[in-house]
Write an enzyme that holds these catalytic residues in place. Sequence first.
Site, PDB file in Angstrom:
ATOM      1  N   ARG A 147       0.842  -1.197   0.000  1.00 36.30           N
ATOM      2  CA  ARG A 147       0.000   0.000   0.000  1.00 36.30           C
ATOM      3  C   ARG A 147       0.878   1.248   0.000  1.00 36.30           C
ATOM      4  O   ARG A 147       2.025   1.220   0.449  1.00 36.30           O
ATOM      5  CB  ARG A 147      -0.891   0.029   1.245  1.00 36.30           C
ATOM      6  CG  ARG A 147      -1.933  -1.070   1.321  1.00 36.30           C
ATOM      7  CD  ARG A 147      -2.794  -0.895   2.568  1.00 36.30           C
ATOM      8  NE  ARG A 147      -3.855  -1.900   2.680  1.00 36.30           N
ATOM      9  CZ  ARG A 147      -3.751  -3.029   3.377  1.00 36.30           C
ATOM     10  NH1 ARG A 147      -2.626  -3.295   4.036  1.00 36.30           N
ATOM     11  NH2 ARG A 147      -4.756  -3.876   3.433  1.00 36.30           N
ATOM     12  N   LYS A 171      -3.015  -2.005   7.803  1.00 34.14           N
ATOM     13  CA  LYS A 171      -4.186  -1.441   8.458  1.00 34.14           C
ATOM     14  C   LYS A 171      -4.352  -2.046   9.850  1.00 34.14           C
ATOM     15  O   LYS A 171      -4.078  -3.217  10.072  1.00 34.14           O
ATOM     16  CB  LYS A 171      -5.439  -1.705   7.614  1.00 34.14           C
ATOM     17  CG  LYS A 171      -5.489  -0.875   6.337  1.00 34.14           C
ATOM     18  CD  LYS A 171      -6.800  -1.077   5.611  1.00 34.14           C
ATOM     19  CE  LYS A 171      -6.905  -0.144   4.400  1.00 34.14           C
ATOM     20  NZ  LYS A 171      -8.183  -0.323   3.678  1.00 34.14           N
ATOM     21  N   HIS A 241      -2.638   2.833  -6.076  1.00 29.92           N
ATOM     22  CA  HIS A 241      -3.615   1.771  -5.836  1.00 29.92           C
ATOM     23  C   HIS A 241      -3.852   0.938  -7.101  1.00 29.92           C
ATOM     24  O   HIS A 241      -4.079  -0.275  -7.011  1.00 29.92           O
ATOM     25  CB  HIS A 241      -4.951   2.346  -5.355  1.00 29.92           C
ATOM     26  CG  HIS A 241      -5.946   1.284  -5.018  1.00 29.92           C
ATOM     27  ND1 HIS A 241      -5.825   0.484  -3.893  1.00 29.92           N
ATOM     28  CD2 HIS A 241      -7.056   0.848  -5.669  1.00 29.92           C
ATOM     29  CE1 HIS A 241      -6.826  -0.377  -3.858  1.00 29.92           C
ATOM     30  NE2 HIS A 241      -7.586  -0.184  -4.932  1.00 29.92           N
ATOM     31  N   ARG A 244      -1.184  -1.568  -7.177  1.00 29.74           N
ATOM     32  CA  ARG A 244      -1.498  -2.655  -6.228  1.00 29.74           C
ATOM     33  C   ARG A 244      -2.526  -3.596  -6.861  1.00 29.74           C
ATOM     34  O   ARG A 244      -2.412  -4.815  -6.771  1.00 29.74           O
ATOM     35  CB  ARG A 244      -2.028  -2.038  -4.934  1.00 29.74           C
ATOM     36  CG  ARG A 244      -2.489  -3.019  -3.862  1.00 29.74           C
ATOM     37  CD  ARG A 244      -2.792  -2.215  -2.584  1.00 29.74           C
ATOM     38  NE  ARG A 244      -3.653  -2.907  -1.653  1.00 29.74           N
ATOM     39  CZ  ARG A 244      -3.243  -3.757  -0.722  1.00 29.74           C
ATOM     40  NH1 ARG A 244      -1.956  -4.060  -0.632  1.00 29.74           N
ATOM     41  NH2 ARG A 244      -4.095  -4.323   0.117  1.00 29.74           N
ATOM     42  N   HIS A 267      -5.016  -8.478   3.339  1.00 27.47           N
ATOM     43  CA  HIS A 267      -6.455  -8.423   3.544  1.00 27.47           C
ATOM     44  C   HIS A 267      -6.863  -9.315   4.713  1.00 27.47           C
ATOM     45  O   HIS A 267      -6.267 -10.372   4.933  1.00 27.47           O
ATOM     46  CB  HIS A 267      -7.201  -8.883   2.286  1.00 27.47           C
ATOM     47  CG  HIS A 267      -7.181  -7.891   1.177  1.00 27.47           C
ATOM     48  ND1 HIS A 267      -7.400  -8.216  -0.143  1.00 27.47           N
ATOM     49  CD2 HIS A 267      -6.972  -6.545   1.182  1.00 27.47           C
ATOM     50  CE1 HIS A 267      -7.321  -7.134  -0.904  1.00 27.47           C
ATOM     51  NE2 HIS A 267      -7.065  -6.111  -0.122  1.00 27.47           N
ATOM     52  N   TYR A 276     -10.413  -8.355  -7.008  1.00 27.00           N
ATOM     53  CA  TYR A 276      -9.347  -8.359  -8.013  1.00 27.00           C
ATOM     54  C   TYR A 276      -9.486  -9.513  -9.003  1.00 27.00           C
ATOM     55  O   TYR A 276      -8.673  -9.646  -9.911  1.00 27.00           O
ATOM     56  CB  TYR A 276      -7.975  -8.452  -7.333  1.00 27.00           C
ATOM     57  CG  TYR A 276      -7.665  -7.296  -6.432  1.00 27.00           C
ATOM     58  CD1 TYR A 276      -7.318  -6.055  -6.950  1.00 27.00           C
ATOM     59  CD2 TYR A 276      -7.716  -7.425  -5.048  1.00 27.00           C
ATOM     60  CE1 TYR A 276      -7.038  -4.978  -6.121  1.00 27.00           C
ATOM     61  CE2 TYR A 276      -7.435  -6.350  -4.206  1.00 27.00           C
ATOM     62  CZ  TYR A 276      -7.095  -5.137  -4.759  1.00 27.00           C
ATOM     63  OH  TYR A 276      -6.816  -4.078  -3.938  1.00 27.00           O
TER      64      TYR A 276
END
Length: 297
Positions: A147, A171, A241, A244, A267, A276
């Site tokens: 990220r 995150k 992004h 990514r 994730h 994706y």
Amino acid sequence: MNNLKAFQDYLQLEKNYSLHTVNAYVNDLIFFKEFLKENFDTEKLEEVNYSMIRSWIVAMVDKDISNSSVNRKISSLKSFYKFLLKTKQIENSPLLKHKSLKTPKKIQIPFSEKELDQVLNQLTYTEGFDGIRDKLIIDLFYTTGIRRIELIDLKMQNVDLSKNTLKVLGKRNKERILPILPIITKQIKNYLIERAKIEDIRDKEYFFLMLKGVKLNDSFVYRLINYYFSNVSEKVKKSPHILRHTFATHMLNNGANLNSVKELLGHSSLASTQVYTHNSLAELKKVYGNSHPRNQK
């Protein structure tokens, strides 16, 4: 302590949200409080009913604020009222029956392998620190799926060339280890040689720096990606992004396991990774159509 400050502490200390995320939540609530004061002569969030919130939604839509932005602000309100329920300061959330506004599905179009080859192998980069750093940033996005904020906050101590790995903070402060390819290790070594030549380094702990010796910022990284890909691509969106997204799509197109890609992307669930898969499905259909005997008739 007022509820807004208590909520802020809860997000930061218990939920481990980033400072950027916490500030976004708090700013949404302050925005709502200002609306309440102006239109209902109150700032007491604990005494709000849904009709007040509905009025706020209508006012935002009238100001041409997008549905996705409205939904984000309402999501902040939902989190706040969940907090008040958890701390037993209210008995029911005023947003209990709220339904989010409809938003068009955004199709993220990844770069092609040809476009990546053009950017990484055919473009001319400036000699010295800036050029070596820029190419490394692009290649790192593409080969790891990192990220933007993870790349910006990457620390020197978390780059392990003996193991060919990076440790990144994702995150909710979740750490993960990313493997790096030999071609990236070689670029990192070249970058570190140039980095060592910077005389005045203020942000020494950070891996990626500006030539002035300070860490990168969001807008610089976005502009960097947009600049280089504008030379080879006519796609509307050219951002970190999208790189990514490109990483995930190309991995899946070339046979990577969905769960492995999920772990690399950081994730928390497969549902997040499945966005994706539409491009890999298109590739799969193409291979299927070209390969199955029943389609040869």
